[in-house]
Design a protein around this motif. Structure first.
Motif, mmCIF file in Angstrom:
data_model
loop_
_atom_site.group_PDB
_atom_site.id
_atom_site.type_symbol
_atom_site.label_atom_id
_atom_site.label_comp_id
_atom_site.label_asym_id
_atom_site.label_seq_id
_atom_site.Cartn_x
_atom_site.Cartn_y
_atom_site.Cartn_z
ATOM 1 N N GLY C 292 0.826 -1.198 0.000
ATOM 2 C CA GLY C 292 0.000 0.000 0.000
ATOM 3 C C GLY C 292 0.863 1.252 0.000
ATOM 4 O O GLY C 292 0.592 2.217 -0.715
ATOM 5 N N THR C 295 2.535 3.199 -3.153
ATOM 6 C CA THR C 295 1.887 4.274 -3.905
ATOM 7 C C THR C 295 2.626 5.595 -3.723
ATOM 8 O O THR C 295 2.932 6.290 -4.678
ATOM 9 C CB THR C 295 0.446 4.458 -3.388
ATOM 10 N N LEU C 296 2.917 5.893 -2.461
ATOM 11 C CA LEU C 296 3.545 7.164 -2.155
ATOM 12 C C LEU C 296 5.057 7.101 -2.366
ATOM 13 O O LEU C 296 5.657 8.021 -2.925
ATOM 14 C CB LEU C 296 3.229 7.505 -0.703
ATOM 15 N N SER C 299 6.084 7.315 -5.907
ATOM 16 C CA SER C 299 5.915 8.623 -6.538
ATOM 17 C C SER C 299 6.980 9.597 -6.043
ATOM 18 O O SER C 299 7.334 10.539 -6.748
ATOM 19 C CB SER C 299 4.502 9.160 -6.354
ATOM 20 N N ILE C 310 -0.518 3.705 -9.817
ATOM 21 C CA ILE C 310 -1.796 3.961 -9.124
ATOM 22 C C ILE C 310 -1.945 5.443 -8.826
ATOM 23 O O ILE C 310 -2.965 6.061 -9.152
ATOM 24 C CB ILE C 310 -1.887 3.143 -7.812
ATOM 25 N N ILE C 314 -4.700 7.885 -10.498
ATOM 26 C CA ILE C 314 -5.763 8.468 -9.672
ATOM 27 C C ILE C 314 -5.854 9.951 -9.976
ATOM 28 O O ILE C 314 -6.941 10.509 -10.153
ATOM 29 C CB ILE C 314 -5.499 8.237 -8.169
ATOM 30 N N ILE C 315 -4.680 10.595 -10.077
ATOM 31 C CA ILE C 315 -4.679 12.040 -10.333
ATOM 32 C C ILE C 315 -5.235 12.336 -11.721
ATOM 33 O O ILE C 315 -5.984 13.289 -11.918
ATOM 34 C CB ILE C 315 -3.256 12.599 -10.133
ATOM 35 N N LYS C 317 -7.396 10.585 -13.199
ATOM 36 C CA LYS C 317 -8.762 10.055 -13.201
ATOM 37 C C LYS C 317 -8.976 8.867 -14.149
ATOM 38 O O LYS C 317 -10.039 8.720 -14.726
ATOM 39 C CB LYS C 317 -9.764 11.171 -13.529
ATOM 40 N N TYR C 319 -9.881 5.820 -13.797
ATOM 41 C CA TYR C 319 -10.363 5.000 -12.698
ATOM 42 C C TYR C 319 -10.453 3.510 -12.998
ATOM 43 O O TYR C 319 -10.285 2.682 -12.117
ATOM 44 C CB TYR C 319 -11.732 5.507 -12.231
ATOM 45 N N VAL C 322 -7.195 2.107 -12.307
ATOM 46 C CA VAL C 322 -6.942 2.193 -10.871
ATOM 47 C C VAL C 322 -7.670 1.077 -10.138
ATOM 48 O O VAL C 322 -7.105 0.386 -9.299
ATOM 49 C CB VAL C 322 -7.398 3.567 -10.332
ATOM 50 N N ILE C 326 -5.852 -1.681 -7.915
ATOM 51 C CA ILE C 326 -6.108 -1.834 -6.474
ATOM 52 C C ILE C 326 -6.642 -3.226 -6.172
ATOM 53 O O ILE C 326 -6.238 -3.856 -5.197
ATOM 54 C CB ILE C 326 -7.078 -0.745 -5.968
ATOM 55 N N SER C 329 -3.739 -5.462 -6.133
ATOM 56 C CA SER C 329 -2.954 -5.305 -4.903
ATOM 57 C C SER C 329 -3.624 -6.032 -3.747
ATOM 58 O O SER C 329 -2.968 -6.722 -2.969
ATOM 59 C CB SER C 329 -2.800 -3.832 -4.547
#
Lengths: 303, 336, 354
Positions: C292, C295-296, C299, C310, C314-315, C317, C319, C322, C326, C329
């Motif tokens: 999880g 993701t951050l 980036s 992901i 998401i940014i 859109k 979807y 995404v 998800i 995952s």
């Protein structure tokens, strides 16, 4: 005459009541503050709260740009320097404190309420209720939370701390719920709950008067832990550029500095201030949680 | 020397300290007594009286950070005498279990839950450098487990949680016999078991004592077990040895007020419950010991001298001894 | 007649054998059942999450198709709905059936931003990188953590324990992405020792089993792995130390010492073996957190794994993709937890017959 005695005895009773209340509060406080970790953690958190409440009054933040004073080094006038638009970073960080704390507080409240209630219900009632709640809990534990935060943050327009807190807590109660359930299940086997059941006390009474007080200390510690997680999550969400409702929130400052930093390395230093604030705050919550744990669960101290 | 033949181990003025952060706690104070060879010696006392600490000092397994602070512990084994308090650590490790083994209070938790009984037996043999072939080893295990009336094949392949409480305690007894020790320490070996199993275990232990001639040191707070089972008894209170002698003398004459109190506090099946008299007061706080005799605050015979100076250990001539100014005076024949 | 009497006991015997088989492995079947159920419920949860998305994605996509291919809007809409496996005019139930049908065919979701890109193709290209980073750092931090944790548990009053406690407090308080951010600032932006994006140097090496490529991959993965490891190690030290201290208080440690076992045997076979058991379950949880958190983390490092995909999508859109990513995952996390659950009885005899 009769009336005066009634009043006098009433006043005496009230006095006694308040004295006793004061005593038990004092005793509770003394116990609470007998732990060094608790004192240090609690003081730092109080400091942050004071900054959040009075900081903006003493050092109001002016969002207007002043390009002439961009990228100033730290000085007495600008303790943390200024950013690419010449705005004071120190005042930004102070203005953002409240925003960060608000999200953390609301998320912790929501998380703890949902997790505790569902955990108690699931553990105490058992049967199909337990099965359903556990199945739901499993979903929330299996789907990685961070992508969901981002997805929710993108779907729902976040413009208040409460909406951000709702999104964070929707996906973070599950762990607490499971832990509370385990505690309740072991409590249920203990004699005093068995006796209540035998005495045909109502389920509501058993849940609120017998079980809840017994998991209270555990929940209190988890409230602090939920605040930690909420800060991690909210800053993370802002770091990706979502939930940009408050540009002074520490996460938003870091994100802005980071993205601008790709153009001019000078910006990078700006993000160090909110980052250090986050680290200090997180260490203080950890200290508070550990301190509470040692005070409320003394068996751990022996080990 | 005569003691060498009579005694298996001798404690001489032994004191054991627990150095803690702010203070040092003396759990055992100046104890002198001997364990007779081939006999069963019991140590009785309330919990916290220091009996486990004292017995553990024989194999230097006192729980941390306890240390023998003063005194000498001597072991008179077949291969000569050893000063146990001075034995260097590697030698102590070899000494453990091969000369002195132990049956623990909670057999449940004394076995490693993730290893089978066979693995634990084998690793103990290996730790002591016993080089046996696989067949010899299996034969030895079956022998021992057969001796405690267990189905060797099933038990050896089992993990501890697959055995019942009584079975586990028998496994522990067989385990204690593994290296043919000369002394077995029994730390409340039956507290967790039901009465029938208790009797069975004690019969078994007595049989081992008589048949194999292994000396035993039993720690318990159960007076009736001592009366039935032991040959000698030491009564401990607050880390001190209050009385020592052979079981008949000690129990029948009740010369020491504390011993008398302990016996009086034991319920008997035949007697009336109203005859049962608990000792008043609570066990001493080892950090704030009273001046004088430590039993004085609870003693029915307490006098002025008891409150000022600790009574010395007095020999009573018939091999028994006691720590009381009035030692022997209670001996008015009423104890029969 | 004879045949039926002969067949009946055989059938019965078969049923009995089947029953015994299920009973013997009831633990495994229960665990597998729960995992399948969780996966199914996750699909439903994600589906309804997707229905919450405001705006009509199919329409957006249809407009795009219309422009690209020069077809009528109706035709484009039909095509878009088919490609996206989604039609807002259907009722929820029909849509759900279609969605599930797509999942069973192995179609996790198609991008409406880029033609020819789907969750499947992204997983194929991105997953290896995420798995590489997260598994290396997971194992690295696990082994460092249990070694240090086991050591300091035995020397609770030593300096090492104080240092470890400090490290745990700090590393547990700093979000992993902030550690990553600091490392990027210092080593990538400031000192320029390490790159701040990509997974290997695409200009000078060719992918394949050759030394320069592997070297480049390790060089580019160094900072992500380091930041994961720094944060995770503290966690493992904490768990291992707590577990070891608990085990050291057990009677069987004292009993083992009384039996004359060497300190080394006690440390490995008694303390570590018992202390590791509760940590194995923690392993699955940790993997989920890493997956999880990717993701951050990705980036921040611009590391092209599933996590970066992901957060970028998401940014932007995207979807459908995404949702597929998800879901994938979640399936990975469920699978890892299932494997941990299935392995657990092999190492802990107490659960084996429970």
């Amino acid at each position: 005459m009769n009336r005066t005695t009634t009043i006098r005895s009433g006043a005496a009773a009230a006095g006694r009541f308040f004295r006793e209340l004061g005593c038990s509060l004092a005793r509770g406080c003394r116990k609470f503050f007998s732990n060094t970790k608790t004192i240090v953690g609690f003081s730092i958190i109080v400091f942050f709260i004071l900054v959040a409440v009075f900081g903006p009054l003493i050092f109001p933040y002016d969002p207007s740009t002043d390009m002439a004073n961009a990228y100033l080094m730290p000085s007495w006038e600008h303790p943390f320097g200024t950013d690419w638009l010449g705005r004071d970073v120190f005042r930004q960080v102070i203005a953002g404190t409240g925003s960060v704390l608000e999200v953390a507080f609301y998320s912790a409240v929501f998380t703890v309420v949902i997790g505790t209630v569902l955990g108690i219900v699931s553990g105490y009632l058992g049967g199909w209720v337990d099965k359903v709640i556990m199945a739901v809990t499993n979903i929330f534990l299996s789907i990685p939370s961070f992508p969901i935060y981002l997805l929710l943050a993108a779907i729902v327009t976040i413009n208040t701390p409460v909406s951000l807190a709702v999104i964070i807590s929707i996906w973070s109660w599950a762990g607490l719920c499971r832990a509370v359930r385990v505690q309740i299940m072991s409590l249920k086997e203990r004699d005093f709950i068995q006796i209540c059941t035998v005495m045909h006390m109502s389920k509501a009474h058993i849940i609120f008067k017998e079980l809840l007080p017994n998991v209270f200390s555990y929940v209190a510690i988890n409230f602090v832990m939920a605040m930690r997680n909420a800060i991690m999550a909210s800053v993370g969400i802002m770091l990706v550029g979502l939930a940009a409702y408050d540009p002074t929130n520490w996460g938003a400052i870091i994100n802005a500095a980071r993205t601008k930093g790709l153009m001019n390395v000078k910006n990078i230093y700006i993000l160090l201030y909110p980052l250090v604030c986050i680290i200090i705050f997180q260490i203080s919550t950890l200290l508070l949680a550990n301190g509470l744990d040692e005070t409320l669960n003394p068996r751990l101290k022996v080990m | 020397m005569q003691t060498n033949r009579d005694n298996i181990a001798v404690f001489s003025h032994v004191s054991i300290d627990y150095p803690l952060k702010k203070y040092t706690l003396r759990a055992v104070t100046d104890i002198t007594f001997e364990l007779k060879r081939g006999a069963i010696t019991a140590l009785v006392g309330e919990s916290g009286s220091g009996k486990t600490t004292l017995a553990s000092s024989l194999i230097r397994c006192i729980s941390e950070p306890g240390r023998v602070a003063e005194g000498e512990i001597t072991f008179y084994g077949k291969d000569g005498e050893e000063r146990l308090d001075l034995l260097p650590d590697p030698k102590m490790r070899a000494f453990r279990w091969s000369k002195v083994s132990m049956v623990f209070q909670a057999a449940q938790s004394a076995l490693n839950p993730v290893l089978t009984v066979r693995e634990q037996f084998t690793e103990t043999l290996e730790a002591h450098g016993e080089k046996l072939s696989k067949e010899e080893r299996e034969a030895k295990f079956s022998d021992l487990l057969g001796y405690v009336k267990l189905d060797a094949e099933r038990v050896l392949a089992s993990y501890p949680h697959e055995l019942s409480g009584g079975m586990k305690q028998r496994v522990m007894i067989a385990f204690a016999l593994l290296l043919d020790p000369e002394l077995i320490i029994l730390d409340e070996p039956t507290t967790a078991l039901d009465v029938i199993t208790q009797n069975y275990i004690f019969t078994l232990l007595k049989q081992i004592n008589r048949e194999k001639g292994i000396s035993m040191l039993l720690m318990t707070h159960d007076i009736s077990v001592v009366a039935k089972f032991a040959d000698y008894v030491g009564v401990m209170y607050g880390g001190r040895l209050m009385e020592y002698g052979d079981v008949r003398t000690v129990f029948h004459r009740r010369r020491h007020p504390y011993t008398a109190g302990l016996i009086g506090a034991t319920p008997s099946i035949i007697g009336d419950i109203s005859e049962m008299k608990p000792i008043e007061g609570s066990p001493p706080d080892l950090l704030h010991l009273p001046k004088g005799c430590i039993f004085a605050p609870r003693c029915p015979r307490c006098s002025d001298v008891c409150l000022t100076e600790e009574p010395p250990m007095r020999e009573y001539g018939d091999g028994s001894k006691g720590k009381c100014y009035f030692f022997g005076e209670a001996d008015d024949g009423k104890g029969n | 007649m004879q045949a039926t009497t002969a067949a009946r006991p055989r059938g019965k015997r078969f049923l009995a054998a089947l029953g015994a088989f299920f009973q013997k492995y009831s633990y495994f079947f229960a665990k597998i059942g729960i995992s399948v159920l969780t996966l199914a419920l996750s699909v439903i949860a994600l589906f309804f999450l997707l229905r919450m998305i405001p705006g009509d994605i199919v329409e957006l996509y249809a407009l795009k198709l219309q422009n690209q291919q020069g077809i009528t809007f109706d035709r484009a809409y039909e095509l878009a709905a088919q490609l996206l496996n989604y039609d807002p005019n259907e009722n929820v139930f029909q849509a759900f059936v279609r969605y599930i049908g797509g999942l069973f065919r192995g179609e996790l979701g198609t991008s409406y931003l880029e033609t020819g890109v789907s969750a499947n193709s992204l997983i194929a290209t991105r997953l290896p990188w995420t798995l590489f980073i997260s598994s290396v750092s997971l194992f690295l931090s696990f082994f460092i953590g249990i070694a240090v944790g086991g050591y300091v548990a035995q020397k609770r009053n030593g300096v090492a324990n104080k240092v470890a406690s400090g490290f745990i407090a700090v590393s547990g308080s700093v979000p992993d992405y902030l550690v990553a951010l600091l490392l990027v600032i210092v080593f990538a932006y400031q000192l320029k020792w390490f790159p701040a994006q990509n997974n290997y140097d695409a200009f000078s090496v060719t992918p394949g089993f050759n030394l320069p490529f592997i070297g480049s991959v390790l060089y580019y993965a160094f900072l992500p792995i380091l930041s994961y490891t720094i944060v995770q190690t503290g966690n493992w030290i904490l768990h291992m130390r707590g577990s070891c201290i608990g085990v050291l208080g057990e009677d069987y440690i004292l009993a083992a010492r009384a039996r004359g076992l060497s300190e080394r045997t006690i440390r490995t076979k008694y303390m570590k073996k018992n202390a590791l058991l509760p940590l194995i379950t923690q392993f699955g949880v940790s993997f989920g957190a890493l997956f999880g958190g990717a993701t951050l983390m990705e980036s921040i490092f611009n590391y092209p794994g599933i996590g970066l995909e992901i957060s970028n999508r998401i940014i932007s859109k995207d979807y459908m993709v995404v949702q597929g990513l998800i879901f994938f995952s979640a399936a990975m996390v469920i699978l890892v937890n299932l494997v941990v659950d299935l392995i657990y009885p092999l190492v802990d005899p107490r659960v084996r017959k429970g």
